[in-house]
Design a protein around this motif. Structure first.
Motif, PDB file in Angstrom:
ATOM      1  N   LYS A 235       0.838  -1.183   0.000  1.00 28.32           N
ATOM      2  CA  LYS A 235       0.000   0.000   0.000  1.00 28.32           C
ATOM      3  C   LYS A 235       0.882   1.246   0.000  1.00 28.32           C
ATOM      4  O   LYS A 235       1.666   1.467   0.913  1.00 28.32           O
ATOM      5  N   LEU A 236       0.733   2.045  -1.052  1.00 22.52           N
ATOM      6  CA  LEU A 236       1.474   3.293  -1.166  1.00 22.52           C
ATOM      7  C   LEU A 236       0.548   4.472  -0.939  1.00 22.52           C
ATOM      8  O   LEU A 236      -0.615   4.449  -1.337  1.00 22.52           O
ATOM      9  N   THR A 237       1.094   5.508  -0.308  1.00 22.72           N
ATOM     10  CA  THR A 237       0.396   6.786  -0.209  1.00 22.72           C
ATOM     11  C   THR A 237       1.076   7.746  -1.166  1.00 22.72           C
ATOM     12  O   THR A 237       2.296   7.951  -1.093  1.00 22.72           O
ATOM     13  N   PHE A 238       0.281   8.334  -2.053  1.00 24.76           N
ATOM     14  CA  PHE A 238       0.803   9.223  -3.082  1.00 24.76           C
ATOM     15  C   PHE A 238       0.575  10.678  -2.726  1.00 24.76           C
ATOM     16  O   PHE A 238      -0.400  11.034  -2.047  1.00 24.76           O
ATOM     17  N   GLY A 239       1.481  11.525  -3.210  1.00 24.56           N
ATOM     18  CA  GLY A 239       1.256  12.951  -3.174  1.00 24.56           C
ATOM     19  C   GLY A 239       0.232  13.347  -4.225  1.00 24.56           C
ATOM     20  O   GLY A 239      -0.241  12.508  -5.008  1.00 24.56           O
ATOM     21  N   THR A 240      -0.090  14.632  -4.254  1.00 29.55           N
ATOM     22  CA  THR A 240      -1.125  15.129  -5.168  1.00 29.55           C
ATOM     23  C   THR A 240      -0.635  15.318  -6.590  1.00 29.55           C
ATOM     24  O   THR A 240      -1.419  15.604  -7.482  1.00 29.55           O
ATOM     25  N   GLY A 241       0.668  15.183  -6.766  1.00 25.47           N
ATOM     26  CA  GLY A 241       1.217  15.296  -8.110  1.00 25.47           C
ATOM     27  C   GLY A 241       1.694  16.699  -8.441  1.00 25.47           C
ATOM     28  O   GLY A 241       1.135  17.699  -7.968  1.00 25.47           O
ATOM     29  N   THR A 242       2.743  16.777  -9.242  1.00 25.28           N
ATOM     30  CA  THR A 242       3.281  18.040  -9.733  1.00 25.28           C
ATOM     31  C   THR A 242       3.382  17.962 -11.245  1.00 25.28           C
ATOM     32  O   THR A 242       4.018  17.055 -11.784  1.00 25.28           O
ATOM     33  N   GLN A 243       2.746  18.911 -11.906  1.00 25.78           N
ATOM     34  CA  GLN A 243       2.796  18.967 -13.362  1.00 25.78           C
ATOM     35  C   GLN A 243       4.082  19.676 -13.767  1.00 25.78           C
ATOM     36  O   GLN A 243       4.287  20.843 -13.430  1.00 25.78           O
ATOM     37  N   LEU A 244       4.943  18.978 -14.463  1.00 24.33           N
ATOM     38  CA  LEU A 244       6.184  19.570 -14.951  1.00 24.33           C
ATOM     39  C   LEU A 244       6.006  19.992 -16.396  1.00 24.33           C
ATOM     40  O   LEU A 244       5.579  19.203 -17.234  1.00 24.33           O
ATOM     41  N   LYS A 245       6.340  21.250 -16.681  1.00 27.75           N
ATOM     42  CA  LYS A 245       6.262  21.746 -18.046  1.00 27.75           C
ATOM     43  C   LYS A 245       7.639  22.258 -18.451  1.00 27.75           C
ATOM     44  O   LYS A 245       8.174  23.183 -17.820  1.00 27.75           O
ATOM     45  N   VAL A 246       8.207  21.642 -19.461  1.00 21.11           N
ATOM     46  CA  VAL A 246       9.514  22.048 -19.954  1.00 21.11           C
ATOM     47  C   VAL A 246       9.315  22.734 -21.293  1.00 21.11           C
ATOM     48  O   VAL A 246       8.739  22.149 -22.219  1.00 21.11           O
ATOM     49  N   GLU A 247       9.789  23.962 -21.375  1.00 19.89           N
ATOM     50  CA  GLU A 247       9.567  24.769 -22.583  1.00 19.89           C
ATOM     51  C   GLU A 247      10.866  25.023 -23.327  1.00 19.89           C
ATOM     52  O   GLU A 247      11.932  25.110 -22.715  1.00 19.89           O
ATOM     53  N   LEU A 248      10.725  25.182 -24.635  1.00 25.23           N
ATOM     54  CA  LEU A 248      11.900  25.466 -25.475  1.00 25.23           C
ATOM     55  C   LEU A 248      12.409  26.874 -25.210  1.00 25.23           C
ATOM     56  O   LEU A 248      11.647  27.781 -24.861  1.00 25.23           O
TER      57      LEU A 248
END
Lengths: 116, 115
Positions: A103-116
Motif C-alpha cells: 500500500k502506497l500513499t501518493f502525493g497530489t502530483g506536480t505537473q512539470l512543463k519544460v519549454e523550449l
C-alpha cells in the motif's frame, strides 16, 4: 499514518536547465520512497526508489532524487530538462513499519512543463 | 515481458448499474493493487491482493470489492454506481511478496464514466 506533500502543483523550466520537483513525507518509522511519472491517458511509470543506503538515488531517464532524513524530503532532480520530460510526477511513500503489503500513499502530483 | 494489462480501457455506465474491471499482472507477479485516480482526490488506494487473499484495504465503501484468481489475475467490482465513481482505475502488480520495497508496475487504467 503516512502522508506525502508535493507543495507545487506546477513547475515550469526551460529546456536544458536543471529541474527540481519537491516532496516531503511523514511516516512513523523509516520510509520506502518512490517517484512515478504519468503521461496523458497512461498509467504511472516507475522512475526511482529509496530503500536504504546512499542518500542520492539514480533512476530512469537521467532522473535522480536526494533523500534527506532530517528534512523528511525526497526531491526529484534532473541536471538538464528535456521537453519530453513534461508530464505529471508523483511522489509516494510506504512506512516500513506498516507490515506486509504494497500500500502506497501518493502525493497530489506536480505537473512539470519544460519549454523550449 | 508483457506489462500489466487492464480491460476495458473505457467504460460508460449509468447510475445504479454495476461494473467489473479486469487486470492481468506481469507474469510471475503475485501482488495486485488497485487505485482510484480523480482530479479532486488524486490517487487513492482501494485494495491489494496477494495469493488470492486481500491483504490491505483502503477507505472505500463496501460497494467496491475485488478478488484475485489462482493465476494472479484480478477483478474489481463496483456496485450501485454513483456519479462520484467516475475515475481512472489503475491496477498495479509487484514482484515481491511482503517486503514492500519493490516498485509497483501500473497498467494504463480503465476510464470509468458514470452518467
Amino acid at each position: 499514518a503516512q502522508s506525502v506533500a508535493q507543495p507545487e502543483d506546477q513547475v515550469n523550466v526551460a529546456e536544458g536547465n536543471p529541474l527540481t520537483v519537491k516532496c516531503t513525507y511523514s511516516v512513523s518509522g523509516n520510509p520506502y520512497l518512490f517517484w512515478y511519472v504519468q503521461y496523458p491517458n497512461r498509467g504511472l511509470q516507475f522512475l526511482l526508489k529509496y530503500i536504504t543506503g546512499d542518500n542520492l538515488v539514480k533512476g530512469s531517464y537521467g532522473f535522480e532524487a536526494e533523500f534527506n532524513k532530517s528534512q523528511t524530503s525526497f526531491h526529484l532532480k534532473k541536471p538538464s530538462a528535456l521537453v519530453s520530460d513534461s508530464a505529471l510526477y508523483f511522489c509516494a511513500v510506504r512506512d516500513k513499519k506498516g507490515g506486509g503489503g504494497n500500500k502506497l500513499t501518493f502525493g497530489t502530483g506536480t505537473q512539470l512543463k519544460v519549454e523550449l | 515481458k508483457a506489462g500489466v494489462t487492464q480491460t476495458p480501457r473505457y467504460l460508460i455506465k449509468t447510475r445504479g448499474q454495476q461494473v467489473t474491471l479486469s487486470c492481468s499482472p506481469i507474469s510471475g507477479h503475485r501482488s495486485v493493487s488497485w487505485y482510484q485516480q480523480t482530479p479532486g482526490q488524486g490517487l487513492q488506494f482501494l485494495f491489494e491482493y496477494f495469493s488470492e487473499t486481500q491483504r490491505n484495504k483502503g477507505n472505500f465503501p463496501g460497494r467496491f470489492s475485488g478478488r484475485q484468481f489462482s493465476n494472479s489475475r484480478s477483478e474489481m467490482n463496483v456496485s450501485t454506481l454513483e456519479l462520484g465513481d467516475s475515475a481512472l482505475y489503475l491496477c498495479a502488480s509487484s514482484s515481491r511478496d511482503a517486503a514492500g520495497d519493490s516498485p509497483l508496475h501500473f497498467g494504463n487504467g480503465t476510464r470509468l464514466t458514470v452518467t
